[in-house]
Design an enzyme around this catalytic site. Sequence first.
Site, PDB file in Angstrom:
ATOM      1  N   ARG A 164       0.820  -1.225   0.000  1.00 56.88           N
ATOM      2  CA  ARG A 164       0.000   0.000   0.000  1.00 56.88           C
ATOM      3  C   ARG A 164       0.856   1.279   0.000  1.00 56.88           C
ATOM      4  O   ARG A 164       0.503   2.268   0.636  1.00 56.88           O
ATOM      5  CB  ARG A 164      -0.941   0.033   1.214  1.00 56.88           C
ATOM      6  CG  ARG A 164      -2.006  -1.043   1.233  1.00 56.88           C
ATOM      7  CD  ARG A 164      -3.003  -0.893   0.100  1.00 56.88           C
ATOM      8  NE  ARG A 164      -4.148  -1.761   0.294  1.00 56.88           N
ATOM      9  CZ  ARG A 164      -4.201  -3.054  -0.037  1.00 56.88           C
ATOM     10  NH1 ARG A 164      -3.162  -3.630  -0.617  1.00 56.88           N
ATOM     11  NH2 ARG A 164      -5.282  -3.760   0.201  1.00 56.88           N
ATOM     12  N   SER A 246     -10.465  -0.192   3.174  1.00 56.71           N
ATOM     13  CA  SER A 246      -9.780  -0.444   4.455  1.00 56.71           C
ATOM     14  C   SER A 246      -9.239   0.878   4.977  1.00 56.71           C
ATOM     15  O   SER A 246      -8.569   1.598   4.233  1.00 56.71           O
ATOM     16  CB  SER A 246      -8.595  -1.392   4.265  1.00 56.71           C
ATOM     17  OG  SER A 246      -9.004  -2.622   3.766  1.00 56.71           O
ATOM     18  N   GLU A 346      -4.669   4.245   6.083  1.00 50.19           N
ATOM     19  CA  GLU A 346      -4.360   4.062   4.662  1.00 50.19           C
ATOM     20  C   GLU A 346      -4.698   5.311   3.838  1.00 50.19           C
ATOM     21  O   GLU A 346      -3.917   5.709   2.990  1.00 50.19           O
ATOM     22  CB  GLU A 346      -5.179   2.869   4.147  1.00 50.19           C
ATOM     23  CG  GLU A 346      -4.391   1.895   3.331  1.00 50.19           C
ATOM     24  CD  GLU A 346      -5.301   0.986   2.547  1.00 50.19           C
ATOM     25  OE1 GLU A 346      -5.978   1.457   1.630  1.00 50.19           O
ATOM     26  OE2 GLU A 346      -5.321  -0.215   2.860  1.00 50.19           O
TER      27      GLU A 346
HETATM   28  N1  EPU Z   1     -11.546  -9.961  10.588  1.00 47.68           N
HETATM   29  C1  EPU Z   1     -12.239 -10.001  11.758  1.00 47.68           C
HETATM   30  N2  EPU Z   1     -13.100  -8.983  12.042  1.00 47.68           N
HETATM   31  C2  EPU Z   1     -13.284  -7.948  11.196  1.00 47.68           C
HETATM   32  C3  EPU Z   1     -12.559  -7.895  10.003  1.00 47.68           C
HETATM   33  C4  EPU Z   1     -11.680  -8.924   9.698  1.00 47.68           C
HETATM   34  O1  EPU Z   1     -12.103 -10.931  12.551  1.00 47.68           O
HETATM   35  O2  EPU Z   1     -14.070  -7.065  11.514  1.00 47.68           O
HETATM   36  C5  EPU Z   1     -10.646 -11.060  10.229  1.00 47.68           C
HETATM   37  C6  EPU Z   1     -11.249 -11.885   9.090  1.00 47.68           C
HETATM   38  O3  EPU Z   1     -12.128 -12.851   9.555  1.00 47.68           O
HETATM   39  C7  EPU Z   1     -10.016 -12.480   8.444  1.00 47.68           C
HETATM   40  C8  EPU Z   1      -8.970 -11.409   8.676  1.00 47.68           C
HETATM   41  O4  EPU Z   1      -9.437 -10.562   9.713  1.00 47.68           O
HETATM   42  O5  EPU Z   1      -9.633 -13.644   9.102  1.00 47.68           O
HETATM   43  C9  EPU Z   1      -8.649 -10.607   7.424  1.00 47.68           C
HETATM   44  O6  EPU Z   1      -9.848 -10.030   6.894  1.00 47.68           O
HETATM   45  P1  EPU Z   1     -10.099  -9.932   5.313  1.00 47.68           P
HETATM   46  O7  EPU Z   1      -9.840 -11.248   4.664  1.00 47.68           O
HETATM   47  O8  EPU Z   1     -11.417  -9.297   5.112  1.00 47.68           O
HETATM   48  O9  EPU Z   1      -8.960  -9.005   4.743  1.00 47.68           O
HETATM   49  P2  EPU Z   1      -8.292  -7.698   5.357  1.00 47.68           P
HETATM   50  O10 EPU Z   1      -6.901  -8.061   5.772  1.00 47.68           O
HETATM   51  O11 EPU Z   1      -9.170  -7.075   6.347  1.00 47.68           O
HETATM   52  C10 EPU Z   1      -7.182  -6.945   3.091  1.00 47.68           C
HETATM   53  C11 EPU Z   1      -7.053  -5.655   2.331  1.00 47.68           C
HETATM   54  C12 EPU Z   1      -8.324  -5.385   1.535  1.00 47.68           C
HETATM   55  C13 EPU Z   1      -8.523  -6.541   0.559  1.00 47.68           C
HETATM   56  C14 EPU Z   1      -8.612  -7.850   1.371  1.00 47.68           C
HETATM   57  C15 EPU Z   1      -8.664  -9.050   0.449  1.00 47.68           C
HETATM   58  C16 EPU Z   1      -5.595  -4.217   3.647  1.00 47.68           C
HETATM   59  C17 EPU Z   1      -5.490  -3.046   4.563  1.00 47.68           C
HETATM   60  N3  EPU Z   1      -6.815  -4.559   3.270  1.00 47.68           N
HETATM   61  O12 EPU Z   1      -8.224  -6.764   4.039  1.00 47.68           O
HETATM   62  O13 EPU Z   1      -8.108  -4.217   0.779  1.00 47.68           O
HETATM   63  O14 EPU Z   1      -9.710  -6.370  -0.201  1.00 47.68           O
HETATM   64  O15 EPU Z   1      -7.435  -8.011   2.195  1.00 47.68           O
HETATM   65  O16 EPU Z   1      -7.413  -9.255  -0.161  1.00 47.68           O
HETATM   66  O17 EPU Z   1      -4.562  -4.793   3.271  1.00 47.68           O
HETATM   67  C18 EPU Z   1      -8.412  -1.852   0.805  1.00 47.68           C
HETATM   68  O18 EPU Z   1      -7.201  -1.732   0.861  1.00 47.68           O
HETATM   69  O19 EPU Z   1      -9.165  -0.828   0.755  1.00 47.68           O
HETATM   70  C19 EPU Z   1      -9.015  -3.169   0.820  1.00 47.68           C
HETATM   71  C20 EPU Z   1     -10.331  -3.345   0.870  1.00 47.68           C
END
Ligand code: EPU
Length: 350
Positions: A164, A246, A346
């Site tokens: 990012r 995010s 971000e």
């Molecule tokens: N989780 C929770 N509670 C929550 C949110 C997440 O327990 O409220 C847990 C989920 O269950 C999962 C883990 O955290 O085990 C990760 O969550 P998720 O797979 O939704 O991905 P993320 O790490 O929250 C990242 C990117 C997203 C991208 C997704 C999919 C960043 C900051 N965010 O989110 O990117 O779509 O992976 O690859 O790296 C963005 O940058 O705007 C964005 C949406």
Amino acid sequence: MNLEKNVPLQPYNTFGIAAKAQALVRVRSEADLLAVLADPQLITLPRQVLGGGSNVVLTGDVKALVLKVEVPGMRLVSETNKHWVIEAGAGENWHDLVAWSLQQGYPGLENLALIPGTVGASPVQNIGAYGVELQDRFESLDAMDLFTGQLFTLDAAQCGFSYRDSVFKHASAGPEGLGLAGRAVILRVRFALAKRWKPELGYLDLERKMAETGIQQPTAQQIFDWVCAIRRAKLPDPQVLGNAGSFFKNPTVTPEQCADIIARDPKVVHYPMPDGSIKLAAGWLIDACGWKGKSVGHAGVYEKQALVLVNRGGRENPCTGGEVMTLAKAIQTSVYERFGIMLEPEPVVI
Ligand code: EPU
């Protein structure tokens, strides 16, 4: 070049925050920028580049001259035995480019479907999702230096991509080279898409889709459809509920720090990285601190994904940038107090 005064920016930021640009110029080509640089009054103003407004928090009216990038166009520019190289104008909608490239038969961007924003903003924060980052498909970009009017081309190494992050987010000289924030306007971006396409499926949500459908060798179009479905299920549509994706980056910690957190919170979601560090799911950390569904004024934490801050007031009664930042700071404090980790926002705060 057409100079517009007192332009409402609510339609131009995905949070839907109400603010105005005192002066705004739409940049459809190099000529528009050169006209700004040749104007004796405009040349004196500070400038703010705006793409799709999907990664900004507006905390008040913008006094700088807003350069709203609207460069159009999508085309195949070259082809080798190994790659198709496609080019898009910085003003094109990112998701439209992903859909267009698949329709034309150039797969490779499907994991990045439905990310809000424009093509020109995509290299700035090296957008990424479902196991693919922009830098994995990036070929080069054309930009203009806002001080000299010079056009220049950068390859991936010169963009200094990391998670990012890129040179376009850094204002001053750093160890990796000169920061370009506030200095360069991205006009066109090119992507190299491999003809020997390989699906990228190493992400839990996609593995689940494979198990659910029984499809072990999906096409690029199927992955595109799955990614759209996954995102629609857990991320709010900015047209319906304003947000900037995010809000915080996923932090990295040392294995020792991670072991310490696991000892206290065995369920913490963590991923080992190739360099030996551990990435933690910021959404999980925020969720664990009880933030889902909480609000400050009209700014709130999305119920289904704690990493996303939303505008609960809609277009009529929108949250302010101040409310978003107050909420963000309160989240940072509580995550820091419980886990000893300072989350890094971000979006760009203007
Ligand atoms: N989780 C929770 N509670 C929550 C949110 C997440 O327990 O409220 C847990 C989920 O269950 C999962 C883990 O955290 O085990 C990760 O969550 P998720 O797979 O939704 O991905 P993320 O790490 O929250 C990242 C990117 C997203 C991208 C997704 C999919 C960043 C900051 N965010 O989110 O990117 O779509 O992976 O690859 O790296 C963005 O940058 O705007 C964005 C949406």
